[in-house]
Design a protein around this motif. Structure first.
Motif, PDB file in Angstrom:
ATOM      1  N   ASP A 129       0.871  19.822  67.153  1.00  0.00           N
ATOM      2  CA  ASP A 129       1.231  20.813  66.134  1.00  0.00           C
ATOM      3  C   ASP A 129       1.347  22.205  66.740  1.00  0.00           C
ATOM      4  O   ASP A 129       2.221  22.991  66.361  1.00  0.00           O
ATOM      5  N   PHE A 130       0.464  22.532  67.688  1.00  0.00           N
ATOM      6  CA  PHE A 130       0.522  23.833  68.354  1.00  0.00           C
ATOM      7  C   PHE A 130       1.788  23.940  69.191  1.00  0.00           C
ATOM      8  O   PHE A 130       2.495  24.942  69.161  1.00  0.00           O
ATOM      9  N   ARG A 131       2.087  22.892  69.932  1.00  0.00           N
ATOM     10  CA  ARG A 131       3.271  22.904  70.785  1.00  0.00           C
ATOM     11  C   ARG A 131       4.565  22.932  69.969  1.00  0.00           C
ATOM     12  O   ARG A 131       5.570  23.488  70.398  1.00  0.00           O
ATOM     13  N   ALA A 132       4.516  22.341  68.782  1.00  0.00           N
ATOM     14  CA  ALA A 132       5.715  22.277  67.944  1.00  0.00           C
ATOM     15  C   ALA A 132       5.923  23.541  67.129  1.00  0.00           C
ATOM     16  O   ALA A 132       7.005  23.723  66.546  1.00  0.00           O
ATOM     17  N   PHE A 133       4.922  24.418  67.082  1.00  0.00           N
ATOM     18  CA  PHE A 133       5.052  25.624  66.259  1.00  0.00           C
ATOM     19  C   PHE A 133       6.222  26.465  66.763  1.00  0.00           C
ATOM     20  O   PHE A 133       6.275  26.858  67.932  1.00  0.00           O
ATOM     21  N   ALA A 134       7.167  26.770  65.873  1.00  0.00           N
ATOM     22  CA  ALA A 134       8.420  27.408  66.283  1.00  0.00           C
ATOM     23  C   ALA A 134       8.394  28.931  66.182  1.00  0.00           C
ATOM     24  O   ALA A 134       9.285  29.596  66.706  1.00  0.00           O
ATOM     25  N   GLY A 135       7.401  29.481  65.497  1.00  0.00           N
ATOM     26  CA  GLY A 135       7.342  30.929  65.338  1.00  0.00           C
ATOM     27  C   GLY A 135       6.767  31.613  66.570  1.00  0.00           C
ATOM     28  O   GLY A 135       6.485  30.980  67.589  1.00  0.00           O
ATOM     29  N   LEU A 136       6.613  32.922  66.472  1.00  0.00           N
ATOM     30  CA  LEU A 136       5.976  33.676  67.540  1.00  0.00           C
ATOM     31  C   LEU A 136       4.524  33.249  67.696  1.00  0.00           C
ATOM     32  O   LEU A 136       3.829  33.013  66.705  1.00  0.00           O
ATOM     33  N   LYS A 137       4.061  33.184  68.928  1.00  0.00           N
ATOM     34  CA  LYS A 137       2.644  32.980  69.219  1.00  0.00           C
ATOM     35  C   LYS A 137       2.135  34.252  69.896  1.00  0.00           C
ATOM     36  O   LYS A 137       2.624  34.614  70.969  1.00  0.00           O
ATOM     37  N   ILE A 138       1.206  34.922  69.233  1.00  0.00           N
ATOM     38  CA  ILE A 138       0.713  36.198  69.748  1.00  0.00           C
ATOM     39  C   ILE A 138      -0.798  36.132  69.894  1.00  0.00           C
ATOM     40  O   ILE A 138      -1.512  35.685  68.991  1.00  0.00           O
TER      41      ILE A 138
END
Length: 244
Positions: A71-80
């Motif tokens: 789920d973390f790897r698939a997250f498409a938004g910005l990761k800050i």
């Protein structure tokens, strides 16, 4: 950072929803705001709102726990993430912002530097400052219980700090709530509005707004803005025709 401002270009003036992990947070409330505001999911809340525009976190231990999760790897938004030298080694897609200290070092309210935030002793406080720095004019707070409910501090199992310590109920009053006062002062001075959509929240600096009322207000604003754009376009057309 440059990457952050580029991804959020064109979104200045919008409302933002900040989704934190209080025990009373509900997925249906987040869904009610979907598409109406820019959404920042804090820590594990990206599992409630996998469609969020941004995932924000500040604990190295948290990203160690989640970095290989699908789920973390698939997250498409910005990761800050808040500055932590080890974070760069974990995932090159993570945008790291500067850590300019917190109350323990006499740092309060909004940080003057554009590329980072004060810690505020909580990721929710950081996300609220970041929301303003990214150009929002208003923040809607979900999951900001800032208290224990039925002995639980989070809807999930919680997040350990650098020392492996979990949040306990007394942390809210002694550590996490006080930094919001200086932040409110600075946000008020900048005309930034905050609605707290968390029922029973111990964070009482801002007015409580029910989710249904918030949605109705947002819809009314959007309708008014659309009407204003239509009227402006009509006026421009009329002026152009009259000038022929």
């Amino acid at each position: 950072s440059k990457g952050t401002s580029t991804r959020w270009r064109g979104r200045r003036g919008a409302s933002s929803a900040i989704l934190c992990g209080g025990p009373c947070v509900r997925q249906e409330d987040a869904e009610a705001l979907r598409g109406k505001v820019r959404t920042i999911a804090v820590n594990t809340e990206f599992r409630i709102a996998p469609w969020a525009d941004m995932l924000y976190f500040c604990d190295h231990e948290w990203v160690i726990q989640w970095r290989n999760h699908p789920d973390f790897r698939a997250f498409a938004g910005l990761k800050i993430a808040l500055q932590n030298a080890r974070t760069w080694e974990i995932d090159k897609s993570i945008v790291v912002i500067e850590n300019y200290g917190g109350p323990e070092s006499g740092k309060h309210g909004i940080c003057d530097a554009p590329d980072g935030v004060h810690t505020g002793r909580s990721s929710g406080c950081q996300a609220l400052e970041l929301s303003w720095k990214l150009g929002a004019r208003r923040a809607l707070l979900l999951g900001f219980d800032m208290r224990a409910v039925d002995g639980r501090t989070h809807w999930h199992s919680g997040t350990a700090d650098a020392h492996g310590r979990q949040t306990v109920a007394k942390d809210y009053g002694t550590t996490m709530l006080p930094p919001f006062g200086p932040l409110k002062r600075d946000l008020d001075a900048r005309g930034f509005e905050v609605w707290n959509l968390t029922p029973g929240s111990a964070l009482t600096l801002w007015p409580f707004v029910g989710i249904s009322e918030a949605v109705a207000r947002l819809d009314a604003e959007r309708a008014a803005e659309a009407c204003a754009r239509t009227e402006a376009a009509a006026a421009q057309y009329t002026f152009a025709v009259a000038g022929r």
